[in-house]
Design a protein around this motif. Structure first.
Motif, PDB file in Angstrom:
ATOM      1  N   PRO A  28     111.475 -24.100  44.758  1.00 34.33           N
ATOM      2  CA  PRO A  28     109.630 -25.398  45.412  1.00 34.33           C
ATOM      3  C   PRO A  28     109.513 -26.146  45.069  1.00 34.33           C
ATOM      4  O   PRO A  28     109.609 -27.270  45.097  1.00 34.33           O
ATOM      5  N   TYR A  29     110.117 -26.302  43.293  1.00 32.89           N
ATOM      6  CA  TYR A  29     109.977 -27.269  42.844  1.00 32.89           C
ATOM      7  C   TYR A  29     111.704 -28.774  42.311  1.00 32.89           C
ATOM      8  O   TYR A  29     110.859 -30.130  42.590  1.00 32.89           O
ATOM      9  N   GLN A  30     112.251 -28.350  43.101  1.00 31.21           N
ATOM     10  CA  GLN A  30     113.627 -29.094  43.941  1.00 31.21           C
ATOM     11  C   GLN A  30     113.419 -29.454  45.106  1.00 31.21           C
ATOM     12  O   GLN A  30     113.988 -30.583  44.718  1.00 31.21           O
ATOM     13  N   ALA A  31     112.535 -28.790  45.947  1.00 28.02           N
ATOM     14  CA  ALA A  31     112.192 -29.175  47.083  1.00 28.02           C
ATOM     15  C   ALA A  31     111.321 -30.657  47.357  1.00 28.02           C
ATOM     16  O   ALA A  31     111.385 -30.923  48.186  1.00 28.02           O
ATOM     17  N   ALA A  32     110.449 -29.875  45.932  1.00 29.06           N
ATOM     18  CA  ALA A  32     109.652 -30.864  46.238  1.00 29.06           C
ATOM     19  C   ALA A  32     110.656 -32.553  45.771  1.00 29.06           C
ATOM     20  O   ALA A  32     109.808 -33.717  45.783  1.00 29.06           O
ATOM     21  N   LEU A  33     111.105 -32.349  44.858  1.00 27.81           N
ATOM     22  CA  LEU A  33     111.942 -33.756  44.105  1.00 27.81           C
ATOM     23  C   LEU A  33     112.524 -34.440  45.347  1.00 27.81           C
ATOM     24  O   LEU A  33     113.342 -35.366  45.614  1.00 27.81           O
ATOM     25  N   ASP A  34     113.604 -33.400  46.098  1.00 30.16           N
ATOM     26  CA  ASP A  34     114.885 -33.991  47.510  1.00 30.16           C
ATOM     27  C   ASP A  34     113.249 -34.682  48.438  1.00 30.16           C
ATOM     28  O   ASP A  34     113.833 -35.734  48.883  1.00 30.16           O
ATOM     29  N   GLN A  35     112.178 -34.221  48.633  1.00 27.14           N
ATOM     30  CA  GLN A  35     111.207 -34.786  49.835  1.00 27.14           C
ATOM     31  C   GLN A  35     110.484 -36.002  48.775  1.00 27.14           C
ATOM     32  O   GLN A  35     110.845 -36.654  49.399  1.00 27.14           O
ATOM     33  N   ALA A  36     110.504 -36.161  47.818  1.00 28.78           N
ATOM     34  CA  ALA A  36     109.852 -37.473  46.871  1.00 28.78           C
ATOM     35  C   ALA A  36     111.196 -38.377  46.703  1.00 28.78           C
ATOM     36  O   ALA A  36     111.124 -39.483  47.579  1.00 28.78           O
ATOM     37  N   ARG A  37     112.355 -37.765  46.348  1.00 25.02           N
ATOM     38  CA  ARG A  37     113.319 -38.660  46.665  1.00 25.02           C
ATOM     39  C   ARG A  37     114.100 -39.379  48.215  1.00 25.02           C
ATOM     40  O   ARG A  37     114.130 -41.094  48.577  1.00 25.02           O
ATOM     41  N   ALA A  38     113.467 -39.222  49.360  1.00 32.25           N
ATOM     42  CA  ALA A  38     113.566 -38.801  50.744  1.00 32.25           C
ATOM     43  C   ALA A  38     112.764 -40.279  50.761  1.00 32.25           C
ATOM     44  O   ALA A  38     112.865 -40.854  51.691  1.00 32.25           O
ATOM     45  N   ARG A  39     111.602 -40.323  50.572  1.00 32.62           N
ATOM     46  CA  ARG A  39     110.113 -40.593  51.186  1.00 32.62           C
ATOM     47  C   ARG A  39     110.578 -42.407  50.110  1.00 32.62           C
ATOM     48  O   ARG A  39     110.509 -43.158  50.155  1.00 32.62           O
ATOM     49  N   LEU A  40     111.175 -42.359  48.758  1.00 33.60           N
ATOM     50  CA  LEU A  40     111.747 -43.398  48.671  1.00 33.60           C
ATOM     51  C   LEU A  40     112.785 -44.453  48.747  1.00 33.60           C
ATOM     52  O   LEU A  40     112.332 -44.915  49.398  1.00 33.60           O
ATOM     53  N   ASP A  41     113.819 -43.420  49.658  1.00 33.46           N
ATOM     54  CA  ASP A  41     114.582 -43.251  50.792  1.00 33.46           C
ATOM     55  C   ASP A  41     113.720 -44.527  51.571  1.00 33.46           C
ATOM     56  O   ASP A  41     114.298 -45.695  52.269  1.00 33.46           O
ATOM     57  N   THR A  42     113.452 -43.700  52.979  1.00 35.77           N
ATOM     58  CA  THR A  42     112.629 -43.993  53.596  1.00 35.77           C
ATOM     59  C   THR A  42     112.136 -45.079  53.659  1.00 35.77           C
ATOM     60  O   THR A  42     111.505 -46.113  54.585  1.00 35.77           O
ATOM     61  N   LEU A  43     110.973 -45.413  52.646  1.00 34.67           N
ATOM     62  CA  LEU A  43     110.100 -46.196  52.124  1.00 34.67           C
ATOM     63  C   LEU A  43     111.723 -47.161  51.596  1.00 34.67           C
ATOM     64  O   LEU A  43     111.138 -48.670  52.029  1.00 34.67           O
ATOM     65  N   ASN A  44     112.317 -47.761  51.374  1.00 34.60           N
ATOM     66  CA  ASN A  44     113.629 -48.747  50.798  1.00 34.60           C
ATOM     67  C   ASN A  44     114.039 -49.396  51.995  1.00 34.60           C
ATOM     68  O   ASN A  44     114.170 -50.678  51.597  1.00 34.60           O
ATOM     69  N   ASN A  45     114.017 -48.310  52.689  1.00 32.74           N
ATOM     70  CA  ASN A  45     114.651 -48.816  54.107  1.00 32.74           C
ATOM     71  C   ASN A  45     113.309 -49.669  55.718  1.00 32.74           C
ATOM     72  O   ASN A  45     113.599 -51.132  55.662  1.00 32.74           O
ATOM     73  N   GLN A  46     112.102 -49.291  54.963  1.00 28.69           N
ATOM     74  CA  GLN A  46     111.146 -50.177  55.697  1.00 28.69           C
ATOM     75  C   GLN A  46     111.369 -50.318  55.037  1.00 28.69           C
ATOM     76  O   GLN A  46     110.276 -52.343  56.220  1.00 28.69           O
ATOM     77  N   GLU A  51     110.393 -34.626  38.785  1.00 30.45           N
ATOM     78  CA  GLU A  51     112.119 -33.833  37.997  1.00 30.45           C
ATOM     79  C   GLU A  51     111.424 -33.084  36.304  1.00 30.45           C
ATOM     80  O   GLU A  51     111.725 -32.364  36.517  1.00 30.45           O
ATOM     81  N   LEU A  52     110.185 -33.727  35.909  1.00 35.25           N
ATOM     82  CA  LEU A  52     109.450 -32.976  35.163  1.00 35.25           C
ATOM     83  C   LEU A  52     109.228 -31.937  34.749  1.00 35.25           C
ATOM     84  O   LEU A  52     109.560 -31.077  34.603  1.00 35.25           O
ATOM     85  N   ASN A  53     108.391 -31.343  36.691  1.00 32.28           N
ATOM     86  CA  ASN A  53     108.036 -30.309  37.038  1.00 32.28           C
ATOM     87  C   ASN A  53     109.348 -29.322  37.381  1.00 32.28           C
ATOM     88  O   ASN A  53     109.843 -28.127  36.942  1.00 32.28           O
ATOM     89  N   LEU A  54     110.598 -29.409  37.416  1.00 33.05           N
ATOM     90  CA  LEU A  54     111.717 -29.037  37.605  1.00 33.05           C
ATOM     91  C   LEU A  54     112.367 -28.700  36.492  1.00 33.05           C
ATOM     92  O   LEU A  54     112.421 -27.558  35.415  1.00 33.05           O
ATOM     93  N   GLU A  55     112.161 -29.763  35.134  1.00 29.75           N
ATOM     94  CA  GLU A  55     112.620 -29.229  34.225  1.00 29.75           C
ATOM     95  C   GLU A  55     112.066 -28.220  33.084  1.00 29.75           C
ATOM     96  O   GLU A  55     112.413 -27.703  32.613  1.00 29.75           O
ATOM     97  N   PHE A  56     110.841 -28.039  33.418  1.00 30.96           N
ATOM     98  CA  PHE A  56     109.333 -27.360  33.126  1.00 30.96           C
ATOM     99  C   PHE A  56     109.918 -26.125  33.514  1.00 30.96           C
ATOM    100  O   PHE A  56     109.569 -25.162  33.322  1.00 30.96           O
ATOM    101  N   THR A  57     110.476 -25.551  34.741  1.00 32.02           N
ATOM    102  CA  THR A  57     110.554 -24.836  35.381  1.00 32.02           C
ATOM    103  C   THR A  57     112.047 -23.610  34.471  1.00 32.02           C
ATOM    104  O   THR A  57     112.047 -22.468  34.364  1.00 32.02           O
TER     105      THR A  57
END
Length: 351
Positions: free
Chosen positions: A84-102, A204-210
């Motif tokens: 779940p935390y890896q998915a949340a990280l991937d989602q946040a990174r995808a949002r950043l890529d989308t925002l950069n393109n925008q 990233e921090l939450n993923l590390e905390f796992t």
């Protein structure tokens, strides 16, 4: 009585006198020992502990630690399902890529808007030049009408040209204002990018905390779970004893604490192995205990029991002794111990 009889009688008194002298000597030694090296068996082994708690919730998928196992600093204690935390990280990174393109696309639009505003501003400057020229022409032509050098028709044409040029200037200025107002920016998107980057850092921090790892060399105790258990954030899973430092907490009488301070040498041994001695120094002396017969404040006044103690029992205060050479296989929290304070050695060392 003959001399032989007196001698025999005198010889019989010598052993009794020797026994008395030996007893007095032993008493002096004991009293000196109690004064310079007080000892107590009201002591126990102590070590600092922490509760091992995950900082994120999830199902335990790996639990290398075992109850009563010794672990080293950095060893993996437990791992929580990271998906779940890896998915949340991937989602946040995808949002950043989308925002950069925008931001890139918006920046292109902003540039086009700026170019249009600059072009309109140039048209304003041209219209202003034409209007100024028309106004100058009108000012030169109007005085010539009275002298007969120009006709009224020519003056009317100059006036019409001046009004037309001024109208075009006004229209160009309004168009320039509209073009300038239409120029947008990317400040809002840049602010959103900072927010998304913060979300990525948290993910990233939450993923590390796992992964929960040992913060120091210690021993796992009170482990009562296994793989598959759902672990909640900030709720203890087990306890970790800090085996780097061991102490003996000894309760000494208040009459024995004179001259005892941090650094006073001491000797301890454990009831589990009375043959071994361990050296140590006083880490600290307790400065407060709750007396058994202490007064209780009720309605603003202390309540003191009206009893008579024919024998006054000295209060005991805890003395925390840091053991210098503990045996990690022998020392356990709560083990009964005997502690002796070497106050004479401390005085000698200070001199």
């Amino acid at each position: 009585m003959t001399d032989d009889a007196r001698a025999a009688r005198h010889m019989k008194k010598l052993p009794a006198a020797a026994i008395v002298l030996i007893a007095i000597g032993l008493l002096v030694v004991v009293l000196w020992r109690l004064d310079h090296a007080p000892s107590t068996d009201d002591a126990y082994v102590y070590a600092d502990t922490i509760s091992v708690v995950p900082e994120v919730s999830g199902r335990i998928i790996e639990l290398p630690a075992r109850d009563n196992q010794a672990v080293k600093q950095g060893d993996l204690l437990l791992r929580i399902d990271p998906r779940p935390y890896q998915a949340a990280l991937d989602q946040a990174r995808a949002r950043l890529d989308t925002l950069n393109n925008q931001i890139v696309l918006t920046q292109r639009s902003v540039h086009a808007q700026q170019y249009n505003a600059d072009s309109v501003q140039a048209a304003v400057e041209r219209a202003r030049a034409v209007a100024n020229q028309a106004a100058d022409t009108l000012r030169r032509t109007e005085p010539l009408l009275a002298q007969g050098y120009v006709s009224a028709e020519e003056v009317d044409r100059a006036r019409t040209a001046q009004r037309s040029a001024q109208a075009e200037l006004n229209a160009a200025m309004r168009e320039a204002q509209q073009a300038s107002a239409a120029v947008s920016g990317v400040d809002a998107l840049v602010a959103q990018r900072a927010e998304v980057r913060a979300q990525i850092a948290i993910a990233e921090l939450n993923l590390e905390f796992t992964e929960v790892r040992a913060p120091f060399d210690g021993r796992v105790v009170s482990l009562r779970t296994t793989v598959g258990q759902f672990a909640s954030a900030l709720k203890p899973v087990f306890t970790l004893i800090d085996t780097r430092h061991w102490y003996v907490v000894a309760n000494f009488r208040e009459t024995e604490l004179k001259g005892v301070h941090a650094g006073t040498p001491s000797t301890v041994y454990l009831m589990s192995d009375t043959a071994r001695r361990f050296t140590g120094v006083v880490d600290s002396v307790g400065y407060g205990v709750l007396p058994d017969d202490g007064g209780v404040v009720e309605q603003g006044l202390p309540s003191v029991q009206r009893t008579i103690n024919w024998v006054h029992v000295s209060q005991r205060f805890p003395v925390k002794i840091a053991v210098r050479n503990p045996d990690p296989e022998l020392f356990r929290i709560g083990t009964s111990a005997v502690a002796t304070l070497n106050r004479g050695d401390a005085a000698t060392s200070r001199r």
